[in-house]
Design an enzyme around this catalytic site. Structure first.
Site, short mmCIF file in Angstrom:
data_model
loop_
_atom_site.label_atom_id
_atom_site.label_comp_id
_atom_site.label_asym_id
_atom_site.label_seq_id
_atom_site.Cartn_x
_atom_site.Cartn_y
_atom_site.Cartn_z
N ASP A 232 29.84 100.58 82.37
CA ASP A 232 29.44 99.17 82.28
C ASP A 232 29.98 98.58 80.98
OD1 ASP A 232 27.31 97.09 83.50
OD2 ASP A 232 27.26 96.99 81.31
N GLU A 275 30.61 93.61 86.07
CA GLU A 275 31.31 94.30 84.99
C GLU A 275 31.12 95.81 85.07
OE1 GLU A 275 27.32 92.89 83.22
OE2 GLU A 275 28.77 92.26 84.72
#
Length: 376
Positions: A232, A275
């Site tokens: 992430d 993301e």
């Protein structure tokens, strides 16, 4: 009219009927091959029809095809990685093959004759040097004025392909090959669009989930280890809010390219959402930790700049899990979901522990993994 007078006419009629029947049988056999080409769902099936089915059907010594990688619709099919995976030596793409075939078919018409009459560069480019056929025909593959390649058929019979031979059936067949190739390229492109994230060029979540199931099934058969990384981008909302979404997109693309460089070619990497990225690795926990630390370190060193040229710091938090897969193939979906959840939990623990770090999931809890010089 006497019987003697009738005999030559009867022979001619019989010969004509035999020729018509032979041509009908030949046409039907071509039609069977053409149906396989038209129905090919992927490039591998298309090539198998040409290289396996066609020579068996017509007793050909060789079949090869040269395709122009500069043709826009063929670029994905002829990507170097895709060609290595296909491993078809009769599929030619080099410029030498195209130049040799173009010299032979310089008028746009098929070339046919004895292979010994070809120059050596053409022989080398179009055939296996260890098994040159006696005669051959080279057929241009073109549609709408656009040449995409050449199809080359070889025979051990020196007289099979020769001057004066009618080529209308073979030219018709070449047009079917051209159209079928175009269909396959479009099918593959649609599949790629359906399985690829357009921003990063990585696989998407749908593809990753499918590969996860397949890999779990494979690992379960042999009790092999499988590892998963959940990655992430740290503080990504702040990047979007500060620099704008276009810069945020550039950041995601940069991280994706960076991660791709740090994992092996055979590993599966996907943009899992927003993301977040997920990587499926073949290997144990030690292998996964080395890969994760390399990814973390490489992203930390990325040089992404804003519109004024100032560096934007990028880091990632990574969760790692690995396990030896044991169980039936019917449990693949359940085991795969468990693997993802473990990596996800470890990633959130990395976030909670300060970001820009790797956490490994161990037996119900994520534990910190400290980098050392040997891992970066």
């Amino acid at each position: 009219m006497t019987n003697l007078a009738q005999t030559p006419l009867s022979d001619r009629l019989r010969a004509l009927v035999d020729t018509v029947q032979h041509n009908e049988r030949t046409l039907r056999r071509f039609q069977n091959v053409e149906l396989c080409l038209i129905g090919a769902q992927d490039f591998a099936s298309f090539l198998a029809t040409l290289f396996d089915h066609l020579p068996q059907e017509f007793a050909l010594a060789s079949v090869s095809i040269w395709l122009d990688e500069r043709t826009p619709i063929l670029r994905d099919l002829l990507d170097p990685g895709a060609l290595r995976a296909l491993n078809q030596r009769n599929l030619k793409t080099g410029r030498e093959g195209g130049s040799a075939a173009a010299r032979l078919c310089e008028t746009g018409r098929p070339w046919l004759g004895r292979v010994s009459e070809m120059d050596e560069p053409a022989q080398t480019a179009l055939f296996d040097a260890a098994a040159l056929p006696a005669s051959a025909i080279v057929l241009p593959l073109a549609a709408g004025g656009q040449l995409s390649g050449y199809l080359c058929l070889g025979s051990q019979d020196a007289g099979r392909f020769g001057e004066g031979m009618a080529t209308d059936i073979l030219e018709r067949f070449a047009s079917i090959v051209t159209a079928s190739l175009d269909n396959v390229a479009h099918r593959e492109r649609l599949k790629q669009l359906g399985m690829t994230d357009p921003l990063t060029g990585l696989s998407n979540r749908r593809y990753f989930d499918e590969r996860l199931r397949e890999e779990i099934q494979r690992a379960a058969r042999y009790s092999l280890p499988v590892a998963c990384l959940f990655i992430d981008v740290d503080c990504f909302k702040r990047i979007n809010d500060t620099y704008g979404h276009l810069t945020g997109d550039r950041a995601l693309a940069a991280v994706a390219a960076c991660v791709r460089q740090q994992v092996r070619l055979g590993d599966t990497l996907a943009r899992y959402g927003g993301e977040e990225f997920a990587a499926l690795l073949q290997g144990d926990r030690s292998d996964a930790l080395i890969a994760a630390e390399r990814v973390r370190h490489a992203v930390e060193l990325l040089e992404l700049q804003d519109d004024e040229g100032a560096r934007i710091a990028l880091t990632v938090s990574i969760g790692v899990t690995a396990r030896v897969i044991r169980g039936g193939a019917h449990q693949a979906a359940e085991l795969g979901q468990a693997l993802l959840e473990e990596a996800d939990r470890a990633m959130y623990q990395a976030k909670n522990n300060g970001r820009n770090r790797v956490e490994v999931f161990e037996g119900g809890a994520a534990k910190p993994h400290e980098a050392d010089a040997g891992l970066v």
